[in-house]
Design a protein around this motif. Sequence first.
Motif, PDB file in Angstrom:
ATOM      1  N   ALA A  91       0.936  -0.956  -0.179  1.00  0.00           N
ATOM      2  CA  ALA A  91       0.268  -0.174   0.135  1.00  0.00           C
ATOM      3  C   ALA A  91       1.563   1.007  -0.403  1.00  0.00           C
ATOM      4  CB  ALA A  91      -0.505  -0.226   1.061  1.00  0.00           C
ATOM      5  N   SER A  92       1.641   1.662  -0.632  1.00  0.00           N
ATOM      6  CA  SER A  92       2.743   2.322  -1.290  1.00  0.00           C
ATOM      7  C   SER A  92       2.114   3.760  -1.400  1.00  0.00           C
ATOM      8  CB  SER A  92       3.958   1.649  -1.781  1.00  0.00           C
ATOM      9  OG  SER A  92       4.849   3.625  -2.414  1.00  0.00           O
ATOM     10  N   ARG A  93       2.957   4.860  -0.330  1.00  0.00           N
ATOM     11  CA  ARG A  93       2.252   6.350  -0.712  1.00  0.00           C
ATOM     12  C   ARG A  93       2.785   7.080  -1.231  1.00  0.00           C
ATOM     13  NH1 ARG A  93      -0.784   7.843   3.854  1.00  0.00           N
ATOM     14  NH2 ARG A  93      -1.670   5.920   5.176  1.00  0.00           N
ATOM     15  N   SER A  94       4.135   5.618  -2.182  1.00  0.00           N
ATOM     16  CA  SER A  94       4.421   6.201  -3.908  1.00  0.00           C
ATOM     17  C   SER A  94       3.563   5.907  -4.654  1.00  0.00           C
ATOM     18  CB  SER A  94       5.913   5.969  -3.642  1.00  0.00           C
ATOM     19  OG  SER A  94       6.343   6.183  -2.672  1.00  0.00           O
ATOM     20  N   THR A  95       2.493   6.683  -5.524  1.00  0.00           N
ATOM     21  CA  THR A  95       1.438   5.916  -6.340  1.00  0.00           C
ATOM     22  C   THR A  95       2.091   5.069  -7.249  1.00  0.00           C
ATOM     23  OG1 THR A  95       1.273   7.935  -7.200  1.00  0.00           O
ATOM     24  CG2 THR A  95      -0.231   8.316  -4.899  1.00  0.00           C
ATOM     25  N   ILE A  96       1.455   4.695  -8.135  1.00  0.00           N
ATOM     26  CA  ILE A  96       1.502   3.727  -8.756  1.00  0.00           C
ATOM     27  C   ILE A  96       1.933   4.909 -10.139  1.00  0.00           C
ATOM     28  CG2 ILE A  96       1.348   2.001 -10.478  1.00  0.00           C
ATOM     29  CD1 ILE A  96       0.031  -0.192  -8.064  1.00  0.00           C
ATOM     30  N   VAL A  97       0.575   5.527 -10.446  1.00  0.00           N
ATOM     31  CA  VAL A  97       1.251   6.302 -11.768  1.00  0.00           C
ATOM     32  C   VAL A  97       2.615   7.509 -11.596  1.00  0.00           C
ATOM     33  CG1 VAL A  97      -0.236   8.692 -12.141  1.00  0.00           C
ATOM     34  CG2 VAL A  97      -2.004   6.910 -11.344  1.00  0.00           C
ATOM     35  N   SER A 103       2.092   8.525 -21.362  1.00  0.00           N
ATOM     36  CA  SER A 103       2.756   7.541 -21.545  1.00  0.00           C
ATOM     37  C   SER A 103       2.168   6.644 -20.951  1.00  0.00           C
ATOM     38  CB  SER A 103       3.629   7.710 -22.503  1.00  0.00           C
ATOM     39  OG  SER A 103       4.279   8.617 -23.429  1.00  0.00           O
ATOM     40  N   THR A 104       1.722   6.811 -19.717  1.00  0.00           N
ATOM     41  CA  THR A 104       1.228   5.506 -18.956  1.00  0.00           C
ATOM     42  C   THR A 104       0.277   5.312 -18.394  1.00  0.00           C
ATOM     43  OG1 THR A 104       0.046   7.189 -17.576  1.00  0.00           O
ATOM     44  CG2 THR A 104       2.896   6.966 -17.286  1.00  0.00           C
ATOM     45  N   PRO A 105      -0.213   4.239 -18.950  1.00  0.00           N
ATOM     46  CA  PRO A 105      -1.271   3.161 -19.047  1.00  0.00           C
ATOM     47  C   PRO A 105      -2.684   3.886 -18.659  1.00  0.00           C
ATOM     48  CG  PRO A 105       0.195   1.775 -18.140  1.00  0.00           C
ATOM     49  CD  PRO A 105       0.649   2.904 -18.011  1.00  0.00           C
ATOM     50  N   GLN A 106      -2.072   4.662 -17.325  1.00  0.00           N
ATOM     51  CA  GLN A 106      -3.160   5.391 -16.266  1.00  0.00           C
ATOM     52  C   GLN A 106      -4.219   7.005 -17.299  1.00  0.00           C
ATOM     53  OE1 GLN A 106      -0.439   4.776 -15.481  1.00  0.00           O
ATOM     54  NE2 GLN A 106      -0.658   2.977 -13.218  1.00  0.00           N
ATOM     55  N   TYR A 107      -2.675   6.963 -17.936  1.00  0.00           N
ATOM     56  CA  TYR A 107      -3.257   8.539 -18.340  1.00  0.00           C
ATOM     57  C   TYR A 107      -4.786   8.049 -19.765  1.00  0.00           C
ATOM     58  CZ  TYR A 107      -3.349  12.785 -21.204  1.00  0.00           C
ATOM     59  OH  TYR A 107      -3.216  13.616 -21.906  1.00  0.00           O
ATOM     60  N   ASP A 114      -6.710   4.511  -8.572  1.00  0.00           N
ATOM     61  CA  ASP A 114      -6.638   2.731  -7.575  1.00  0.00           C
ATOM     62  C   ASP A 114      -6.828   2.370  -9.515  1.00  0.00           C
ATOM     63  OD1 ASP A 114      -9.017   4.248  -8.424  1.00  0.00           O
ATOM     64  OD2 ASP A 114      -9.627   2.668  -7.033  1.00  0.00           O
ATOM     65  N   PRO A 115      -6.863   0.516  -9.566  1.00  0.00           N
ATOM     66  CA  PRO A 115      -7.142   0.434 -10.823  1.00  0.00           C
ATOM     67  C   PRO A 115      -8.801   0.187 -10.991  1.00  0.00           C
ATOM     68  CG  PRO A 115      -5.594  -1.549  -9.884  1.00  0.00           C
ATOM     69  CD  PRO A 115      -5.698  -0.103  -8.530  1.00  0.00           C
ATOM     70  N   GLU A 116      -9.522   0.185 -10.071  1.00  0.00           N
ATOM     71  CA  GLU A 116     -10.793  -0.568 -10.034  1.00  0.00           C
ATOM     72  C   GLU A 116     -11.160   1.357 -10.308  1.00  0.00           C
ATOM     73  OE1 GLU A 116      -9.611  -0.449  -6.905  1.00  0.00           O
ATOM     74  OE2 GLU A 116      -9.261  -2.872  -7.759  1.00  0.00           O
ATOM     75  N   ASN A 156     -18.826  11.004 -13.021  1.00  0.00           N
ATOM     76  CA  ASN A 156     -19.389  11.089 -13.815  1.00  0.00           C
ATOM     77  C   ASN A 156     -18.398  10.264 -14.348  1.00  0.00           C
ATOM     78  OD1 ASN A 156     -21.344  13.518 -13.908  1.00  0.00           O
ATOM     79  ND2 ASN A 156     -20.336  14.390 -15.826  1.00  0.00           N
ATOM     80  N   ALA A 157     -17.496   9.448 -14.293  1.00  0.00           N
ATOM     81  CA  ALA A 157     -16.546   8.698 -14.811  1.00  0.00           C
ATOM     82  C   ALA A 157     -16.875   7.547 -13.749  1.00  0.00           C
ATOM     83  CB  ALA A 157     -15.467   8.829 -14.948  1.00  0.00           C
ATOM     84  N   GLY A 158     -17.082   7.805 -12.426  1.00  0.00           N
ATOM     85  CA  GLY A 158     -17.460   6.792 -11.804  1.00  0.00           C
ATOM     86  C   GLY A 158     -17.122   6.838 -10.004  1.00  0.00           C
ATOM     87  N   ALA A 159     -15.713   7.498 -10.354  1.00  0.00           N
ATOM     88  CA  ALA A 159     -15.136   7.403  -8.569  1.00  0.00           C
ATOM     89  C   ALA A 159     -15.898   8.417  -7.407  1.00  0.00           C
ATOM     90  CB  ALA A 159     -13.629   8.698  -9.242  1.00  0.00           C
ATOM     91  N   ASN A 160     -15.480   7.441  -6.567  1.00  0.00           N
ATOM     92  CA  ASN A 160     -16.033   8.261  -5.424  1.00  0.00           C
ATOM     93  C   ASN A 160     -15.297   9.174  -4.425  1.00  0.00           C
ATOM     94  OD1 ASN A 160     -14.702   6.181  -3.939  1.00  0.00           O
ATOM     95  ND2 ASN A 160     -16.561   5.223  -4.162  1.00  0.00           N
ATOM     96  N   THR A 161     -14.105   9.268  -4.513  1.00  0.00           N
ATOM     97  CA  THR A 161     -12.940  10.144  -4.192  1.00  0.00           C
ATOM     98  C   THR A 161     -12.117  11.253  -5.671  1.00  0.00           C
ATOM     99  OG1 THR A 161     -13.265   8.548  -1.933  1.00  0.00           O
ATOM    100  CG2 THR A 161     -11.327  10.184  -2.110  1.00  0.00           C
TER     101      THR A 161
END
Length: 293
Positions: free
Chosen positions: A23-29, A188-192, A217-219, A253-258
């Motif tokens: 649960a690293s606080r250094s985010t994967i992004v 270029s990241t997968p999350q972008y 987060d992945p969800e 609108n994309a489903g995030a709750n936080t």
Amino acid sequence: MESSILFDDNDVQAMRELMGRIASRSTIVDFDEQILLSSTRETTRIWKQDNKIVGFAFMDEYNNLWFDTETEFPLLDELETEIIEWGVLCRKRRIVEISADTTLDCTCNADNSRRISTLEKHGFILEPVRSLQYSRPLNKQIAEQPLPAGFSIRCVKGRDEAWQLVALHRAAFGTNNMTIEYRLAMMSTPQYIQEMDLVAVAPNNELAAFCVCGFDDPEKKIGTTDPIGTHPSYLGIGLGKAITSAGLIALKNAGANTARLGTSSENIAMQRLAIALGFVCVSEKLWFSKAVS
């Protein structure tokens, strides 16, 4: 325990999985942005036990040492000592190549007493600046903030606009820390998500403000609105509120709750913006520096 500066895509994925397990606080992004940079890859090292990654480290362009380790690893003290010694070696090499300040910097969460103790044991000194993490639930109403007359908000047009985005970022923060290479790495990241990379455009078509939104987060339940900035020529007219609220609405609108955003303890304007938009400070990171000669 073996260490290596050579790694492949499988090792990069293993680093991500390590961060997820602890649960690293250094985010994967953030990690995915950094690992695309040639300067980061040159200073990245991995440690393995029985062919499994138990720790990794890299030094970024600004001489910050980033590392994560398996917290249950039996030789954790020895591992982290090796990592810090590796960081010092990287810093010494850079001092020889580039005449600049001679500190190695490192950050950790304020409640991570073990990491704090480790850094202090190895000669790191606590700095006054802190990194603040703000959070806001998205189930509450998000007021759409008005734009000044003639201004509009859109997503970025793509990689061809990177140089304009870099110029805007540099102007907004008054530094040259953002580079074309790093902006392209972000894109270029997968999350972008290009549709959530927002800019405010002035009546003369100049880029006036930005807010890079995405997911932490992945969800895709935890959204981010970071970084945020406004060109000095357009301060004080509500662009920061307008573009950040647009980002919050897009995330909801994309489903995030936080939604989360980060800023420096020295950035009072951003702290006020966050509070005005319903964010509260939920955690902080401390910064440490170590003199290297």
